[in-house]
Scaffold this motif. Sequence first.
Motif, PDB file in Angstrom:
ATOM      1  N   ILE A   1       0.847  -1.204   0.000  1.00  0.00           N
ATOM      2  CA  ILE A   1       0.000   0.000   0.000  1.00  0.00           C
ATOM      3  C   ILE A   1       0.882   1.253   0.000  1.00  0.00           C
ATOM      4  O   ILE A   1       0.610   2.217  -0.717  1.00  0.00           O
ATOM      5  N   ARG A   2       1.933   1.219   0.797  1.00  0.00           N
ATOM      6  CA  ARG A   2       2.823   2.395   0.850  1.00  0.00           C
ATOM      7  C   ARG A   2       3.474   2.652  -0.515  1.00  0.00           C
ATOM      8  O   ARG A   2       3.664   3.808  -0.900  1.00  0.00           O
ATOM      9  N   ILE A   3       3.809   1.590  -1.218  1.00  0.00           N
ATOM     10  CA  ILE A   3       4.402   1.790  -2.551  1.00  0.00           C
ATOM     11  C   ILE A   3       3.353   2.379  -3.492  1.00  0.00           C
ATOM     12  O   ILE A   3       3.628   3.328  -4.233  1.00  0.00           O
ATOM     13  N   LEU A   4       2.147   1.831  -3.449  1.00  0.00           N
ATOM     14  CA  LEU A   4       1.084   2.346  -4.324  1.00  0.00           C
ATOM     15  C   LEU A   4       0.814   3.823  -4.029  1.00  0.00           C
ATOM     16  O   LEU A   4       0.540   4.609  -4.941  1.00  0.00           O
ATOM     17  N   LEU A   5       0.903   4.199  -2.738  1.00  0.00           N
ATOM     18  CA  LEU A   5       0.625   5.581  -2.348  1.00  0.00           C
ATOM     19  C   LEU A   5       1.821   6.512  -2.568  1.00  0.00           C
ATOM     20  O   LEU A   5       1.740   7.706  -2.287  1.00  0.00           O
ATOM     21  N   GLY A   6       2.929   5.950  -3.021  1.00  0.00           N
ATOM     22  CA  GLY A   6       4.107   6.781  -3.285  1.00  0.00           C
ATOM     23  C   GLY A   6       4.879   7.116  -2.024  1.00  0.00           C
ATOM     24  O   GLY A   6       5.688   8.050  -2.014  1.00  0.00           O
ATOM     25  N   LEU A   7       4.635   6.379  -0.939  1.00  0.00           N
ATOM     26  CA  LEU A   7       5.372   6.631   0.302  1.00  0.00           C
ATOM     27  C   LEU A   7       6.680   5.853   0.329  1.00  0.00           C
ATOM     28  O   LEU A   7       7.599   6.204   1.074  1.00  0.00           O
ATOM     29  N   LEU A   8       6.754   4.789  -0.445  1.00  0.00           N
ATOM     30  CA  LEU A   8       7.984   4.015  -0.575  1.00  0.00           C
ATOM     31  C   LEU A   8       8.272   3.813  -2.054  1.00  0.00           C
ATOM     32  O   LEU A   8       7.337   3.680  -2.851  1.00  0.00           O
ATOM     33  N   ALA A   9       9.532   3.753  -2.388  1.00  0.00           N
ATOM     34  CA  ALA A   9       9.915   3.471  -3.778  1.00  0.00           C
ATOM     35  C   ALA A   9      10.184   1.972  -3.901  1.00  0.00           C
ATOM     36  O   ALA A   9      10.857   1.402  -3.037  1.00  0.00           O
ATOM     37  N   PRO A  10       9.650   1.320  -4.922  1.00  0.00           N
ATOM     38  CA  PRO A  10       9.919  -0.113  -5.060  1.00  0.00           C
ATOM     39  C   PRO A  10      11.385  -0.365  -5.417  1.00  0.00           C
ATOM     40  O   PRO A  10      12.012   0.450  -6.101  1.00  0.00           O
ATOM     41  N   THR A  11      11.922  -1.497  -4.953  1.00  0.00           N
ATOM     42  CA  THR A  11      13.278  -1.877  -5.337  1.00  0.00           C
ATOM     43  C   THR A  11      13.275  -2.279  -6.811  1.00  0.00           C
ATOM     44  O   THR A  11      14.211  -1.996  -7.552  1.00  0.00           O
ATOM     45  N   GLN A  12      12.204  -2.950  -7.198  1.00  0.00           N
ATOM     46  CA  GLN A  12      12.003  -3.315  -8.610  1.00  0.00           C
ATOM     47  C   GLN A  12      10.527  -3.133  -8.956  1.00  0.00           C
ATOM     48  O   GLN A  12       9.679  -3.170  -8.083  1.00  0.00           O
ATOM     49  N   GLY A  13      10.257  -3.006 -10.232  1.00  0.00           N
ATOM     50  CA  GLY A  13       8.872  -2.920 -10.688  1.00  0.00           C
ATOM     51  C   GLY A  13       8.339  -1.505 -10.658  1.00  0.00           C
ATOM     52  O   GLY A  13       9.065  -0.556 -10.342  1.00  0.00           O
ATOM     53  N   SER A  14       7.057  -1.379 -10.988  1.00  0.00           N
ATOM     54  CA  SER A  14       6.456  -0.048 -11.017  1.00  0.00           C
ATOM     55  C   SER A  14       5.029  -0.094 -10.499  1.00  0.00           C
ATOM     56  O   SER A  14       4.368  -1.122 -10.564  1.00  0.00           O
ATOM     57  N   ALA A  15       4.593   1.045  -9.973  1.00  0.00           N
ATOM     58  CA  ALA A  15       3.218   1.163  -9.468  1.00  0.00           C
ATOM     59  C   ALA A  15       2.613   2.443 -10.014  1.00  0.00           C
ATOM     60  O   ALA A  15       3.255   3.497  -9.987  1.00  0.00           O
ATOM     61  N   ARG A  16       1.393   2.323 -10.504  1.00  0.00           N
ATOM     62  CA  ARG A  16       0.726   3.510 -11.025  1.00  0.00           C
ATOM     63  C   ARG A  16      -0.701   3.573 -10.484  1.00  0.00           C
ATOM     64  O   ARG A  16      -1.415   2.576 -10.473  1.00  0.00           O
ATOM     65  N   VAL A  17      -1.050   4.754 -10.036  1.00  0.00           N
ATOM     66  CA  VAL A  17      -2.416   4.996  -9.557  1.00  0.00           C
ATOM     67  C   VAL A  17      -2.967   6.147 -10.394  1.00  0.00           C
ATOM     68  O   VAL A  17      -2.320   7.196 -10.491  1.00  0.00           O
ATOM     69  N   LEU A  18      -4.108   5.924 -11.002  1.00  0.00           N
ATOM     70  CA  LEU A  18      -4.695   6.896 -11.940  1.00  0.00           C
ATOM     71  C   LEU A  18      -3.672   7.309 -13.003  1.00  0.00           C
ATOM     72  O   LEU A  18      -3.570   8.465 -13.391  1.00  0.00           O
ATOM     73  N   GLY A  19      -2.868   6.341 -13.400  1.00  0.00           N
ATOM     74  CA  GLY A  19      -1.900   6.557 -14.469  1.00  0.00           C
ATOM     75  C   GLY A  19      -0.609   7.238 -14.038  1.00  0.00           C
ATOM     76  O   GLY A  19       0.234   7.539 -14.886  1.00  0.00           O
ATOM     77  N   SER A  20      -0.474   7.527 -12.725  1.00  0.00           N
ATOM     78  CA  SER A  20       0.708   8.264 -12.276  1.00  0.00           C
ATOM     79  C   SER A  20       1.431   7.541 -11.145  1.00  0.00           C
ATOM     80  O   SER A  20       0.831   6.756 -10.419  1.00  0.00           O
ATOM     81  N   ASP A  21       2.705   7.861 -11.023  1.00  0.00           N
ATOM     82  CA  ASP A  21       3.480   7.394  -9.883  1.00  0.00           C
ATOM     83  C   ASP A  21       3.286   8.435  -8.776  1.00  0.00           C
ATOM     84  O   ASP A  21       3.737   9.576  -8.898  1.00  0.00           O
ATOM     85  N   LEU A  22       2.597   8.071  -7.715  1.00  0.00           N
ATOM     86  CA  LEU A  22       2.233   9.052  -6.686  1.00  0.00           C
ATOM     87  C   LEU A  22       3.438   9.639  -5.946  1.00  0.00           C
ATOM     88  O   LEU A  22       3.332  10.677  -5.307  1.00  0.00           O
ATOM     89  N   MET A  23       4.562   8.959  -6.024  1.00  0.00           N
ATOM     90  CA  MET A  23       5.750   9.491  -5.356  1.00  0.00           C
ATOM     91  C   MET A  23       6.184  10.812  -6.000  1.00  0.00           C
ATOM     92  O   MET A  23       6.737  11.685  -5.340  1.00  0.00           O
TER      93      MET A  23
END
Lengths: 234, 309
Positions: free
Chosen positions: B46-68
């Motif tokens: 959840i923290r990665i999806l919310l942009g609170l943590l950066a993934p070591t690998q891979g990508s997460a996008r919410v509404l098409g954006s990286d929240l970080m």
Amino acid sequence: MNPVFVIMEKEVRQIVSSRQTMISTILFVIIFAMASAPVTLVGEGNPVFLLDQVCFYLVLVLGIFTSYIFTGQVFLKEKQDGIVETLLCTPLSVREIWLGKVLGVTVPATILAYGAAALITAVAATLIDSPLFPSPPVLFHIIVVVPAFISAVSGLIGFAHLLLGMRDIQILNIGIIFGIIFLLTLTRSLLGPGFDVTWAVVWGSLLVAVLLLAIPFQFNRYINRERIVTTLPE
Amino acid sequence: MAVIEASGLSKSFDKKVVISGISLSVERGEIFGFLGQNGAGKTTTIRILLGLLAPTQGSARVLGSDLMHDDRVRGRVGVLLAHNGLYPRLTARENLVYYGRLYGCRDADRRAEELLFLVGLTDAADVAAGDLSTGMQRKIGIARAIFHNPEILFLDEPSSGLDPEAQHMVRALILNLAREQTITIFLSSHHLDEVQRVCTHVAILHSGKILVHDSVAHLTAGSGRTMYEVGLTDPGEGEKASEILTGLSGVGEVSVELNRIAMVLSGVAPHEVVGALVAGGVRVDEARHRAHSLEEIYLTVLQEAEAAV
């Protein structure tokens, strides 16, 4: 309203509503201000000259101390409680959050510092039974330089509170208290009893405050959400 | 259209792998349940999806954006984490108005009144948040999370610490938000019953990996298998019934518990099974299709995962 000012307003409200902190801080300011005012009667010097020395030094000390206390309330408490994680999910940048909090500390701490200056002056004037005002450089120091130092101290400590883990913060807080005492004692002894508060001294002080404030402002880019979240207490 | 997408997410802290290769996709309007034991990696995901943590690998996008890196899009997302995010010395109303103003909401006072009414706490509007009960604080936390009418709502254990009545209110609120306001909801919960009742899709996380990612309807239907349950009048006839059923072709996974016999049917009609039992002298009290509960699925998946290690 700009969200930075929304945060500032909330922090001011929280600090003011924190009765225990406010009462102890106000008492501290009143006691030190009242105890220092009679210094203007000591010796045969010009009372304005002596008042300038007291106001220059003591108002700054009280401002910095108050800033340190309030910064703990604003930054550290929020990190301890985990509230900061919710704040990091808002559309604000870390820098905006930091700035809002620093301003939120600066406003009440500055008001208390102004109050201390007014109290010292009033008590001194009453004691010598004559109207008494600080010189223009000292007035400028109180009105501009002291708030700048309050912001700088809050900015630096707040920056550290966001950056560090709880254990590191505890060590830092002890270091800060001793650091402030050491620096002020050193400054006082370097200035000496005949020290005159000139415009050059005041401008120099302002420069130091601005440089101190610039440090966290510049290094803020190195605080990211991950750093804050991973240093939250479990 | 997927509004939450994660692809090959991995995260390590000091060489300790917390999540590994997580991929998931949540469509607009879904209520997505995120299940897993403590330490499975839910909060990290959840923290990665919310942009609170950066993934070591891979990508997460919410509404098409990286929240970080996208402050603006964070304004379209509502969040209720384990902590309610409330300031104890501010009143319930002040807390709501404060967050509303941070999100740039106009007429925050009116919206606060509206939400206090929605969560049934109008009378507690001027009480300091720190003086409210845990359940009331949770309700204010939910009101805070939806204050700015988010398109996506992340809820981390929204019912924790709530009494049954409040849990019911939270479930109703979640369903209402998803149906009437078409908010996509990402719900992390330990309440399997709650997830089954409100979620349309679910993912089960174990030791940092997703084991199951499917619709709740498909999972509880047994992934195409027909679950059947027969109730016997006399519990003493369970063994006899079990022998008859085991001998029938197309009947598998027979299990007896007191007077109830569960089985999986494939290629055989329920009435043929009941007929065989009656013909064998077993008195049948009732017979019905049986859906898997999410709890059964969850426990089975975890047991299989642990057995495979």
